[in-house]
Design a protein around this motif. Structure first.
Motif, mmCIF file in Angstrom:
data_model
loop_
_atom_site.group_PDB
_atom_site.id
_atom_site.type_symbol
_atom_site.label_atom_id
_atom_site.label_comp_id
_atom_site.label_asym_id
_atom_site.label_seq_id
_atom_site.Cartn_x
_atom_site.Cartn_y
_atom_site.Cartn_z
ATOM 1 N N ASN A 425 0.842 -1.187 0.000
ATOM 2 C CA ASN A 425 0.000 0.000 0.000
ATOM 3 C C ASN A 425 0.884 1.246 0.000
ATOM 4 O O ASN A 425 2.090 1.154 -0.239
ATOM 5 N N ASP A 426 0.293 2.397 0.254
ATOM 6 C CA ASP A 426 1.046 3.654 0.203
ATOM 7 C C ASP A 426 2.168 3.720 1.233
ATOM 8 O O ASP A 426 3.089 4.534 1.099
ATOM 9 N N HIS A 427 2.074 2.897 2.257
ATOM 10 C CA HIS A 427 3.082 2.915 3.326
ATOM 11 C C HIS A 427 4.150 1.842 3.137
ATOM 12 O O HIS A 427 5.062 1.727 3.950
ATOM 13 N N GLY A 428 4.016 1.021 2.091
ATOM 14 C CA GLY A 428 5.010 -0.009 1.831
ATOM 15 C C GLY A 428 4.430 -1.416 1.925
ATOM 16 O O GLY A 428 3.205 -1.604 1.927
ATOM 17 N N TYR A 429 5.312 -2.373 1.987
ATOM 18 C CA TYR A 429 4.892 -3.779 2.059
ATOM 19 C C TYR A 429 4.446 -4.134 3.475
ATOM 20 O O TYR A 429 5.030 -3.676 4.459
ATOM 21 N N TYR A 430 3.395 -4.960 3.551
ATOM 22 C CA TYR A 430 2.895 -5.385 4.859
ATOM 23 C C TYR A 430 2.207 -6.743 4.715
ATOM 24 O O TYR A 430 1.824 -7.157 3.613
ATOM 25 N N PHE A 431 2.049 -7.427 5.831
ATOM 26 C CA PHE A 431 1.349 -8.709 5.871
ATOM 27 C C PHE A 431 0.005 -8.528 6.575
ATOM 28 O O PHE A 431 -0.026 -8.212 7.768
ATOM 29 N N PRO A 432 -1.120 -8.705 5.879
ATOM 30 C CA PRO A 432 -2.414 -8.697 6.574
ATOM 31 C C PRO A 432 -2.558 -9.951 7.424
ATOM 32 O O PRO A 432 -1.715 -10.862 7.378
ATOM 33 N N ALA A 433 -3.612 -10.007 8.210
ATOM 34 C CA ALA A 433 -3.838 -11.167 9.069
ATOM 35 C C ALA A 433 -3.870 -12.436 8.223
ATOM 36 O O ALA A 433 -4.484 -12.462 7.152
ATOM 37 N N PRO A 434 -3.221 -13.507 8.659
ATOM 38 C CA PRO A 434 -3.104 -14.723 7.851
ATOM 39 C C PRO A 434 -4.389 -15.551 7.850
ATOM 40 O O PRO A 434 -5.323 -15.311 8.609
ATOM 41 N N TYR A 435 -4.382 -16.566 6.985
ATOM 42 C CA TYR A 435 -5.460 -17.549 6.909
ATOM 43 C C TYR A 435 -4.966 -18.829 7.575
ATOM 44 O O TYR A 435 -3.983 -19.425 7.147
ATOM 45 N N GLU A 436 -5.627 -19.239 8.650
ATOM 46 C CA GLU A 436 -5.198 -20.406 9.409
ATOM 47 C C GLU A 436 -5.799 -21.690 8.835
ATOM 48 O O GLU A 436 -6.977 -21.740 8.482
ATOM 49 N N LEU A 437 -4.978 -22.714 8.765
ATOM 50 C CA LEU A 437 -5.434 -24.033 8.343
ATOM 51 C C LEU A 437 -5.896 -24.817 9.568
ATOM 52 O O LEU A 437 -5.689 -24.397 10.707
ATOM 53 N N GLU A 438 -6.514 -25.970 9.342
ATOM 54 C CA GLU A 438 -7.025 -26.761 10.455
ATOM 55 C C GLU A 438 -7.287 -28.185 10.008
ATOM 56 O O GLU A 438 -7.342 -28.484 8.809
ATOM 57 N N GLY A 439 -7.421 -29.074 10.971
ATOM 58 C CA GLY A 439 -7.710 -30.464 10.669
ATOM 59 C C GLY A 439 -6.442 -31.289 10.540
ATOM 60 O O GLY A 439 -5.348 -30.881 10.922
ATOM 61 N N ILE A 440 -6.590 -32.479 9.981
ATOM 62 C CA ILE A 440 -5.492 -33.430 9.845
ATOM 63 C C ILE A 440 -5.257 -33.713 8.363
ATOM 64 O O ILE A 440 -6.203 -33.900 7.598
ATOM 65 N N VAL A 441 -3.995 -33.743 7.954
ATOM 66 C CA VAL A 441 -3.631 -34.192 6.609
ATOM 67 C C VAL A 441 -2.814 -35.467 6.746
ATOM 68 O O VAL A 441 -1.873 -35.538 7.548
ATOM 69 N N GLN A 442 -3.194 -36.490 5.994
ATOM 70 C CA GLN A 442 -2.533 -37.781 6.089
ATOM 71 C C GLN A 442 -1.179 -37.749 5.381
ATOM 72 O O GLN A 442 -0.920 -36.914 4.518
ATOM 73 N N ASN A 443 -0.319 -38.678 5.761
ATOM 74 C CA ASN A 443 0.950 -38.821 5.052
ATOM 75 C C ASN A 443 0.696 -39.182 3.588
ATOM 76 O O ASN A 443 -0.225 -39.926 3.273
#
Length: 624
Positions: A425-443
Motif C-alpha cells: 500500500n502507500d506505506h510499503g509492504y505489509y502482511f495482513p492477518a493470515p489464513y489459518e489451516l485446520e484439521g489433519i492431513v494424512q501422510n
C-alpha cells in the motif's frame, strides 16, 4: 416474543427451514464433549471463508428485517439486535448503504460487529469473517462495547455506564459466580438466546484452536474480558457457560435465527447446530462433572521415528470418563489429543527426547504421568521435514489455487499452520492477518486451498479441502506468499518485498518431482511452469491417462476382492502403495507394503470401485 410476520411469509420461511438430509450424520447418540467434537468435524468441513469486505454485501441475504415492524413488502432494512425494539418503533433504521467506520452517537450508521472480539483470535481468518457471529450493528454501540463480553449487567444505577435506545446496556458485570468484575454488554431479553447460540457455535467451530486464542486466566478480574478459559472442550469459564445455558432456554430459537441459519448455509456451506438442535447445548455442557481423577495411561511406546518426528501410542486409561490426553516433551506440555496415539513433529535430527502422557476427564482432573519413554531421532531419513507447497495456480479471473503436500512420514495436525501473503500500500509492504489451516492431513496426501469464485475446467470447488476468499487467496501474481508453522516460514512462493509479477502472473507452477523439501527462499528452478488455468492432477486427482495407460507390470487378484488384494510380480522393492477413490483422493497409504507380505488389506473399504497406485502405476479394482 412478539413477531410481525405475515402468515404467507412465515409459511414460506418455515418450508425453507430444513436441515439438509444427512448433514448431522454421526452425531446421533453422542453426548458431552464427544458430541461437541463430532459437531466440530461436521461444521468445519467445506466452510467457505469469505473476505471480510464481502460481508456487507452478504447481509442483504442474511440480515434483512422481515420480523419487526414489517408490512409484508420487500424490505432493505437491516436487523440490528443492538437497537431493535421488538414491541415498538425503532429509534433509527439502516440499509446496507449506511455502513460507516465510526460514530459519535447512535443512529449515524452501522458497521460489522464481532460477537467474539477480533482480539480473541488476532483478526486471523477464517474466524475474522465468519457470518455466524460477525453481524451488522449500530456503529456507536459497537465502539462502546469494545471487547467487553456479553453478560448480565448490574442493576445499580451507578454501575450502569450506558443505556441504549432499545434498553440494552453496558454495566458492571453481575454474572453469578464469575471472577470477571469488569464491564459487560447486556442485550435485551429478545436476543439473549441468539447471542448464546452464536458464542457456543464459535466454541464448536474453532475447537482445536481455542487454546491458542486470548482467553480469561483470571489474573486480573477487572481486565480479563474474554470468557474463554483455554480449554478445547469446555471452552468457556464454567460460570459463563451457566449463563449461556440459561439464555439458550430463556430465549428459544426464533424464526429469524432459523432463516438466518439457512441463508448463511447457502453462503458458507456450514450451519449453527444449536439453531437446528438447541437441546444439544444442554447435552454437551449440562453433563455432570466427574469428581475422581482418571488413572494414568499405560504402555506408552514409540511406533515410528524419523529425523524430524516420532509417533507415540499408549493404552487408554481404564476410566470411561476420560475425554483426552496431554503429551509432555521433556516435561513441557506440547499437545493434546482425544486419541491414543500422536505424531510429535518439528523435532531436531540426532536428538534425544523424553515423553510422558496424562489423561484428563470432563472436570479437568488429571491422572498421574504414564511411564516415561525416551526417543532418539534419526540423523536423516527419506521423508520431507515439513509440509511444502506443491502447486501454485493463477488463472483466469478468480481461478486461484494452492496445493500443499505432506510426505513427512506421519499425519500432520494443521492447526498451527498459516498461509500468509504480503501486500503493498502507500506505506510499503505489509502482511495482513493470515489464513489459518485446520484439521489433519494424512501422510502422502495433497490438499488444495481454492478461491470460492474459481471455475476450473479440471477441478471443482467440492474437491478442495479449503475454500477461502481471504486476502491470501486473492493473489494477482505480484505478491509474496508463504506457508508458516506458528511464526516460522516453512515454504515460500515469490520473493519478499518485491514485485513478483514477472514469473508469478497468469501461470501454473508445479513443483518438480525431484523436489520434496520445503525451502524458506523461493527458487524458480524448483518449479515447472505451465499456462494459466492448467490444473492437471491438482489435489492428487488422477487423469484418464494415469489410470488406464500404465503398463500391466503387476497382476491383482482376486478382483473383485473381499478382504486381501494380492499382488503378483516384483513387489519387494515397492516403496509406496496407495488406495484411492474414483475421484483420486487418497484413502489409505502404506510404506514398504510388501516387505513381509504380498497383499493389501481392503476389508475396511466400503463396496465400490477403487484404484491401487503402486509407485506411480495405477490399477483398478472392485471391493465386494
Amino acid at each position: 416474543m412478539k413477531r410481525y410476520l405475515f402468515p404467507t411469509i412465515l409459511l414460506s420461511y418455515c418450508f425453507y427451514a430444513q436441515v439438509p438430509s444427512g448433514y448431522y450424520n454421526g452425531a446421533s447418540g453422542l453426548t458431552g464433549y464427544a458430541l461437541k467434537s463430532k459437531l466440530h468435524d461436521i461444521i468445519s468441513k467445506k466452510h467457505v471463508s469469505w473476505n471480510y469486505d464481502d460481508l456487507p454485501g452478504h447481509y442483504n441475504q442474511t440480515d434483512l428485517d422481515r420480523y419487526y415492524d414489517y408490512d409484508g413488502t420487500n424490505t432493505s432494512i437491516l436487523l440490528d439486535t443492538y437497537s431493535e425494539k421488538p414491541d415498538g418503533a425503532d429509534a433509527y433504521e439502516y440499509t446496507a448503504n449506511d455502513l460507516i467506520g465510526s460514530a459519535s452517537a447512535e443512529g449515524q450508521g452501522w458497521n460489522r460487529e464481532h460477537m467474539m472480539p477480533q482480539s480473541t483470535f488476532h483478526s486471523h481468518y477464517p474466524m475474522h469473517s465468519d457470518l455466524f457471529y460477525v453481524v451488522p450493528t449500530d456503529a456507536r454501540i459497537n465502539q462502546l462495547r469494545k471487547n467487553y463480553p456479553y453478560g448480565i449487567s448490574s442493576t445499580t444505577p451507578s454501575k450502569i455506564f450506558y443505556t441504549f435506545s432499545n434498553t440494552s446496556k453496558i454495566g458492571k458485570s453481575a454474572i453469578p459466580n464469575y471472577a470477571y468484575i469488569g464491564r459487560v454488554y447486556e442485550p435485551i431479553d429478545e436476543f439473549k438466546g441468539d447471542v448464546a447460540r452464536s458464542l457456543l457455535y464459535f466454541a464448536v467451530r474453532y475447537e482445536g484452536k481455542l487454546g491458542t486464542f486470548n482467553y480469561n486466566n483470571n489474573v486480573n478480574p477487572s481486565s480479563d474480558t474474554n470468557p474463554l478459559n483455554g480449554t478445547e472442550e469446555q471452552s468457556f469459564d464454567p460460570a459463563y457457560i451457566k449463563m449461556l445455558l440459561q439464555w439458550n432456554i430463556q430465549d428459544p430459537v426464533s424464526q429469524r435465527e432459523i432463516d438466518r441459519n439457512n441463508a448463511v448455509y447457502v453462503l458458507q456451506k456450514n450451519r449453527n447446530p444449536f439453531i437446528d438442535h438447541p437441546q444439544w447445548v444442554q447435552t454437551i455442557w449440562g453433563q455432570e462433572e466427574d469428581k475422581v481423577a482418571p488413572r494414568a495411561p499405560m504402555n506408552l511406546q514409540v511406533t515410528a521415528t524419523g529425523a524430524y518426528f516420532t509417533t507415540l501410542s499408549w493404552a487408554s486409561s481404564s476410566n470411561e470418563d476420560v475425554i483426552g490426553y496431554k503429551i509432555y516433551q521433556n516435561g513441557t506440555f506440547i499437545a493434546s489429543t482425544a486419541e491414543t496415539s500422536i505424531s510429535v513433529d518439528h523435532l531436531e535430527p540426532s536428538t534425544p527426547y523424553r515423553f510422558t502422557v496424562k489423561a484428563y476427564n470432563n472436570n479437568y482432573l488429571y491422572s498421574a504421568d504414564s511411564n516415561s519413554i525416551s526417543v532418539n531421532t534419526l540423523p536423516s531419513d527419506a521423508y520431507s521435514k515439513d509440509l511444502f507447497i506443491s502447486k501454485y495456480i493463477l488463472g483466469t479471473s478468480n481461478n486461484k489455487a494452492i496445493e500443499i503436500t505432506n510426505t513427512t512420514g506421519h499425519d500432520v495436525n494443521l492447526n498451527d499452520y498459516k498461509l500468509s501473503i504480503q501486500l503493498l500500500n502507500d506505506h510499503g509492504y505489509y502482511f495482513p492477518a493470515p489464513y489459518e489451516l485446520e484439521g489433519i492431513v494424512q501422510n502422502n496426501e495433497s490438499f488444495v486451498i481454492v478461491n470460492p469464485h474459481a471455475n476450473f475446467s479440471c477441478y471443482t470447488i467440492d474437491q478442495s479441502k479449503f475454500v477461502s476468499a481471504a486476502p491470501q487467496m486473492t493473489f494477482t501474481g505480484s505478491q509474496y506468499l508463504e506457508l508458516q508453522y506458528k511464526s516460522n516460514t516453512v515454504d515460500a512462493i515469490g520473493v519478499d518485498s518485491q514485485n513478483n509479477s514477472s514469473y508469478l502472473s497468469n501461470v501454473s507452477l508445479y513443483r518438480k518431482k525431484n523436489i520434496n523439501q520445503p525451502v524458506g527462499v523461493f527458487n524458480i528452478r524448483e518449479w515447472d511452469s505451465y499456462e494459466r488455468d492448467y490444473c492437471k492432477d491438482l489435489g492428487v486427482v488422477l487423469s484418464a491417462s494415469d489410470t488406464f495407460v500404465s503398463k500391466r507390470e503387476f497382476i491383482l487378484y482376486p478382483n473383485p476382492v473381499a478382504e486381501n488384494l494380492f499382488i503378483e510380480g516384483q513387489v519387494k522393492e515397492i516403496k509406496t502403495a496407495q488406495v484411492l477413490d474414483l475421484a483420486g483422493r487418497v484413502i489409505y497409504t502404506e510404506q514398504k507394503p510388501f516387505k513381509n507380505k504380498k497383499y493389501i488389506m481392503v476389508q475396511h473399504l466400503q463396496t465400490g470401485s477403487y484404484f491401487l497406485k503402486i509407485d506411480g502405476k495405477v490399477y483398478r479394482f472392485i471391493k465386494k
